[in-house]
Enzyme design. Structure first.
Site, PDB file in Angstrom:
ATOM      1  N   HIS A   1       2.336  -0.764  20.873  1.00 32.31           N
ATOM      2  CA  HIS A   1       3.281  -1.521  20.036  1.00 32.31           C
ATOM      3  C   HIS A   1       2.622  -2.026  18.754  1.00 32.31           C
ATOM      4  O   HIS A   1       3.024  -3.047  18.202  1.00 32.31           O
ATOM      5  CB  HIS A   1       3.872  -2.710  20.804  1.00 32.31           C
ATOM      6  CG  HIS A   1       4.303  -2.375  22.201  1.00 32.31           C
ATOM      7  ND1 HIS A   1       5.552  -1.874  22.497  1.00 32.31           N
ATOM      8  CD2 HIS A   1       3.635  -2.426  23.376  1.00 32.31           C
ATOM      9  CE1 HIS A   1       5.635  -1.655  23.805  1.00 32.31           C
ATOM     10  NE2 HIS A   1       4.481  -1.971  24.361  1.00 32.31           N
TER      11      HIS A   1
ATOM     12  N   LYS B   1      -6.599  -0.426  -6.935  1.00 32.06           N
ATOM     13  CA  LYS B   1      -6.041   0.427  -5.894  1.00 32.06           C
ATOM     14  C   LYS B   1      -6.828   1.710  -5.648  1.00 32.06           C
ATOM     15  O   LYS B   1      -7.318   2.349  -6.563  1.00 32.06           O
ATOM     16  CB  LYS B   1      -4.612   0.822  -6.265  1.00 32.06           C
ATOM     17  CG  LYS B   1      -3.692  -0.367  -6.375  1.00 32.06           C
ATOM     18  CD  LYS B   1      -3.143  -0.769  -5.042  1.00 32.06           C
ATOM     19  CE  LYS B   1      -2.059   0.214  -4.692  1.00 32.06           C
ATOM     20  NZ  LYS B   1      -1.208  -0.262  -3.639  1.00 32.06           N
TER      21      LYS B   1
ATOM     22  N   SER C   1      -4.209   3.899  -9.094  1.00 32.52           N
ATOM     23  CA  SER C   1      -2.914   3.503  -9.633  1.00 32.52           C
ATOM     24  C   SER C   1      -3.021   3.417 -11.146  1.00 32.52           C
ATOM     25  O   SER C   1      -4.060   3.036 -11.684  1.00 32.52           O
ATOM     26  CB  SER C   1      -2.529   2.137  -9.063  1.00 32.52           C
ATOM     27  OG  SER C   1      -1.603   1.495  -9.921  1.00 32.52           O
TER      28      SER C   1
ATOM     29  N   GLU D   1      -0.572  10.565   2.840  1.00 34.63           N
ATOM     30  CA  GLU D   1       0.852  10.287   2.590  1.00 34.63           C
ATOM     31  C   GLU D   1       1.624  11.576   2.304  1.00 34.63           C
ATOM     32  O   GLU D   1       2.766  11.748   2.750  1.00 34.63           O
ATOM     33  CB  GLU D   1       1.010   9.319   1.417  1.00 34.63           C
ATOM     34  CG  GLU D   1       0.582   7.910   1.788  1.00 34.63           C
ATOM     35  CD  GLU D   1       0.561   6.981   0.573  1.00 34.63           C
ATOM     36  OE1 GLU D   1       0.980   5.845   0.721  1.00 34.63           O
ATOM     37  OE2 GLU D   1       0.126   7.399  -0.507  1.00 34.63           O
TER      38      GLU D   1
END
Ligand code: ARG
Length: 471
Positions: A162, A289, A283, A296
């Site tokens: 979980h 970043k 970024s 992804e």
């Protein structure tokens, strides 16, 4: 060849007007099925040899065809072949060029065959090779995972259920879980390759041919195990393609789950791993970043492969026997699935071996999450407490820990004994993360010793897989 309107088509005999320009473009597939040129030429060569062996073509005609096809292949590879949408597809583009080059003999190549059995054969040849390439790439990824598992067998990762800290596990154990998923993917591709190993040639349009052909010979030439047993099925079946995209979908779902974990772990909030800079991007606005874009994109590409699986299932669902032109729509989803899966597996195979772990961050997360609570309950059970009572006792200890900001291992003996008098000094051995890990020392468990055993077993299995994956 009929040429009432100057058109190049090879089937205009019964027509009284030229094909509508739009219809010509709308029905053409050469711009994507030209990708099958090698398989198409290979199939045509085998067919020509067989026709000559059966006395349908002369030896001279056969030789002219073989040489012509060889030259066309070279022409295509040099980028000099002129593809024409008016000739619809790869099959007729090549056949027309052959006739232009060698004359009469070229016109005889299509004896005893149809584009229906021709294209079914081409796709099978193509997919057979694509599966081999994907399986080899998968093997590379699996080997990388096994190496990483060995390197990180003693690294302690909080295991989650979980997405809440559950129990400590070896990071190597986690890598081997990924490896196991891929073993099953290998099996699905192997299975698919075995089932597609059937040769459609000889089925012709749908009913077979009246010429005396030798299907066993074409089969041998093209390295198929056997000719298809039913001509109707041979030209219309595309379930090998559905099976391939379905296996690809399962694989992509696996890769997507791995991607998700990599993304989480690489986030500064977890900080469990560092992905190599060369696999990340920055970024344009936020200088701090470092984004896990490769993972992804793999997660994102999963969507298109699932889409292709649905496309093929839906493509076939309303088709009566035998061949229907709908089938032409099988190629783009299939080709894109092959490209996408290969690229995604390659990206992970390249990236994963150079992933760096941050054991301290993982260790701290496991401690903060009371990851040894089950070990304490098991300890109480061994001292004679019933499991349900032990569960409640440890629950109370965890609540206390949350209030005071302490892990179980940080509480003194007096505090622990306040929850159960059966607790003694020896409890600290099992409350450590290392102790928890080492205790799970059975087949399939997470003890580092077991992980190392599984690494050895995986190495043997990879050797066997390498043999079954190679053509
Ligand atoms: N291009 C077609 C396909 O991909 C093969 C040609 C069959 N065409 C036909 N009219 N029977 O399926």
């Amino acid at each position: 060849m009929s040429d009432k309107d100057g058109s190049q088509q090879l089937w205009t005999g019964r027509f009284t007007e030229a094909t509508d320009r739009f219809v010509e473009a709308f029905t053409a597939s050469e711009h994507y099925d030209r990708r099958l040129y090698r398989e198409d030429i290979r199939g045509s060569m085998a067919h020509a040899r067989m026709l000559a062996a059966c006395g349908v073509l002369s030896a001279a005609e056969r030789d002219a065809i073989l040489q012509g096809l060889e030259e066309i292949r070279e022409e295509i590879e040099r980028g000099e072949f002129e593809w024409s949408p008016a000739l619809e597809d790869v099959h007729m583009n090549i056949e027309k060029r052959l006739t232009d080059r060698i004359g009469e003999a070229g016109k005889k190549l299509h004896t005893a065959r149809s584009r229906n059995d021709q294209v079914a054969t081409d796709i099978r040849l193509y997919l057979r090779e694509a599966i081999t390439l994907i399986r080899c790439e998968l093997l590379r990824f699996q080997s990388g995972l096994v190496e990483l598992a060995e390197r990180e067998a003693d690294t302690i990762l909080p295991g989650f259920t979980h997405l809440q800290v559950a129990q400590p596990v070896s990071f190597g154990h986690h890598m081997l879980a990924w490896y196991e998923m891929l073993v099953r993917d290998q099996g699905r591709f192997e299975d698919c390759a075995r089932r597609l190993d059937v040769m459609p040639l000889g089925a012709a349009a749908l009913a077979g041919t009246s010429f005396p052909i030798d299907r066993r010979m074409t089969c041998r030439e093209l390295d198929f195990s056997r000719p298809a047993d039913n001509s109707l099925d041979a030209v219309s079946d595309r379930d090998f393609a559905m099976e391939f995209t379905a296996a690809s979908s399962v694989l992509m779902t696996h890769l997507s789950r791995m991607a998700e974990e990599l993304i989480l772990w690489a986030s500064p909030m977890f900080g469990f791993i560092e992905l190599p800079d060369r696999f990340c991007t920055g970024s344009s606005i936020m200088p701090q970043k470092k984004n896990p874009d490769v993972a992804e994109i793999v997660r994102g590409k999963t969507a298109r492969v699932h889409g292709h699986t649905m496309a093929l299932l839906t493509l076939m669902k309303g088709q009566p026997l035998a061949y229907n032109r709908d089938n032409q729509e099988d190629k783009e989803p299939l080709f894109d699935t092959v490209d996408t899966v290969r690229d995604c597996v390659r990206a992970f195979a390249d990236m994963i071996p150079s992933l760096e772990t941050r054991p301290e961050a993982m260790y701290n997360a496991a401690r903060r999450g009371f990851a040894t609570a089950t070990d304490l309950a098991d300890y109480l059970v061994r001292k004679g407490v019933a499991f349900r009572d032990a569960h409640a006792i440890v629950g109370a200890a965890v609540r206390h820990g949350e209030e005071t900001g302490q892990d179980l291992a940080e509480m003194d003996l007096e505090t622990l004994r306040g929850f159960s008098a059966t607790i003694e000094e020896d409890v600290y051995r099992i409350l450590t993360l290392e102790g928890s890990l080492a205790a799970r020392d059975h087949h399939g468990g997470t003890a580092p010793a077991q992980v190392r055993r599984q690494v050895e077993a995986a190495r043997h299995r990879l050797t066997a897989l390498r043999l079954s994956a190679s053509p």
